[in-house]
Design an enzyme around this catalytic site. Structure first.
Site, short mmCIF file in Angstrom:
data_model
loop_
_atom_site.label_atom_id
_atom_site.label_comp_id
_atom_site.label_asym_id
_atom_site.label_seq_id
_atom_site.Cartn_x
_atom_site.Cartn_y
_atom_site.Cartn_z
CG ASP A 1 -0.29 -0.46 2.52
OD1 ASP A 1 0.95 -0.52 2.56
OD2 ASP A 1 -1.01 -0.76 3.48
CG ASN B 1 -8.92 -2.19 12.61
OD1 ASN B 1 -7.93 -2.69 12.08
ND2 ASN B 1 -9.47 -1.08 12.15
CG HIS C 1 -5.89 -2.46 9.31
ND1 HIS C 1 -6.03 -1.42 10.20
CD2 HIS C 1 -4.59 -2.46 8.95
CE1 HIS C 1 -4.87 -0.82 10.37
NE2 HIS C 1 -3.97 -1.43 9.63
CD GLU D 1 -8.90 0.70 8.28
OE1 GLU D 1 -9.05 -0.11 9.23
OE2 GLU D 1 -8.10 1.65 8.33
C1 GLP Z 1 -0.59 0.02 8.79
C2 GLP Z 1 -0.16 -0.70 7.51
C3 GLP Z 1 -0.34 -2.20 7.64
C4 GLP Z 1 0.27 -2.68 8.93
C5 GLP Z 1 -0.44 -2.08 10.10
C6 GLP Z 1 0.12 -2.50 11.45
O1 GLP Z 1 -1.88 0.47 8.77
N1 GLP Z 1 -0.83 -0.22 6.33
O2 GLP Z 1 0.25 -2.82 6.51
O3 GLP Z 1 0.23 -4.07 9.01
O4 GLP Z 1 -0.38 -0.66 10.01
O5 GLP Z 1 1.26 -1.76 11.72
P1 GLP Z 1 2.30 -2.06 12.87
O6 GLP Z 1 3.14 -3.18 12.37
O7 GLP Z 1 3.07 -0.78 12.99
O8 GLP Z 1 1.54 -2.39 14.08
#
Ligand code: GLP
Length: 237
Positions: free
Chosen positions: A67, A136, A138, A143
């Protein structure tokens, strides 16, 4: 499906990296799917180490990121492009033309989504996809409520995700409200998926995933249908 419980963030990073190292040793021209966020930072450190120690080469690899934010310059320190350059690309021998992120500044964003899925397909599909998980449930920026059939698309970020990601920006107002993300189906198309999650903050989402209920309200649950999923998880407690 494989569940691997680890006792530290470092162990999680090493185990995930060893799966990618094996993949690259078996197929040096693999198509890799990369993720951003806090979870994979240690993984990229391990990948750089493996490269420096001569265990792997990335000269034949092609990569696709999950993304990118919409509307921030690609070279802004908060872009996922900059994250990837800083954490991995500038330290290894992957050619610049071989790594790809969705272009969040494309003039025609809808066209960019179609182009992105097409270029993954033309590369032969993703051999192995790294994933983190949001609190959550995602995955990438999909989402809760996202269709399991979604391909790369434009999404509005939820307030909780924007707050979560505000640490990478000067203020919450600077966090973009939209992003381009690979869809759940685009992620499911990968031949292998490695999901990493470590820390107390992730305990509930991992518990929910382990619970086994597949629902669009919890995007990661669709991964349970994937034929080659490894979840590497753990927490301090
Ligand atoms: C973001 C990214 C995801 C990632 C998520 C969790 O929203 N777009 O790809 O998995 O956050 O992030 P973290 O690893 O910092 O908890």
């Amino acid at each position: 499906m494989k569940w691997m419980k680890v006792s530290s963030y470092e162990e999680m990073s090493k185990v995930a990296c060893s799966i990618f190292v094996k993949q690259l040793q078996y197929k040096p021209n693999s198509v890799l799917g990369f993720a951003t966020g806090g979870s994979p930072v240690g993984f990229y450190k391990e990948m750089v180490k493996s490269y420096q120690e001569g265990e792997i080469s990335l000269d034949q690899v092609r990569s696709f990121n999950l993304d990118e934010y919409i509307g921030i310059p690609f070279n802004s320190p908060a872009s996922y492009y900059s994250y990837m350059v800083e954490n991995l690309f500038r330290h290894v021998n992957i050619p610049k033309e071989s790594y790809h992120l969705p272009d969040g500044n494309a003039i025609d964003l809808k066209e960019e989504c179609l182009r992105y899925d097409k270029s993954i397909e033309e590369a032969g599909g993703i051999d192995i996809q790294l994933l983190g998980i949001g609190v959550n449930g995602h995955i990438a920026f999909n989402e809760p409520g996202t269709s399991f059939e979604s391909l790369t698309n434009i999404v509005n970020l939820t307030e909780s995700t924007r707050i979560e990601n505000a640490r990478y920006f000067e203020s919450l107002e600077d966090v973009p409200t939209q992003a381009i993300t690979m869809g759940i189906q685009s992620i499911m198309n990968a031949k292998e998926i490695v999901l990493i999650a470590f820390g107390d903050k992730k305990v509930n989402s991992i518990k929910q995933l382990r619970g086994g209920k597949i629902t669009e309200d919890f995007p990661a649950s669709q991964l349970l249908k994937h034929p080659n999923l490894t979840v590497i998880y753990g927490s301090e407690g």
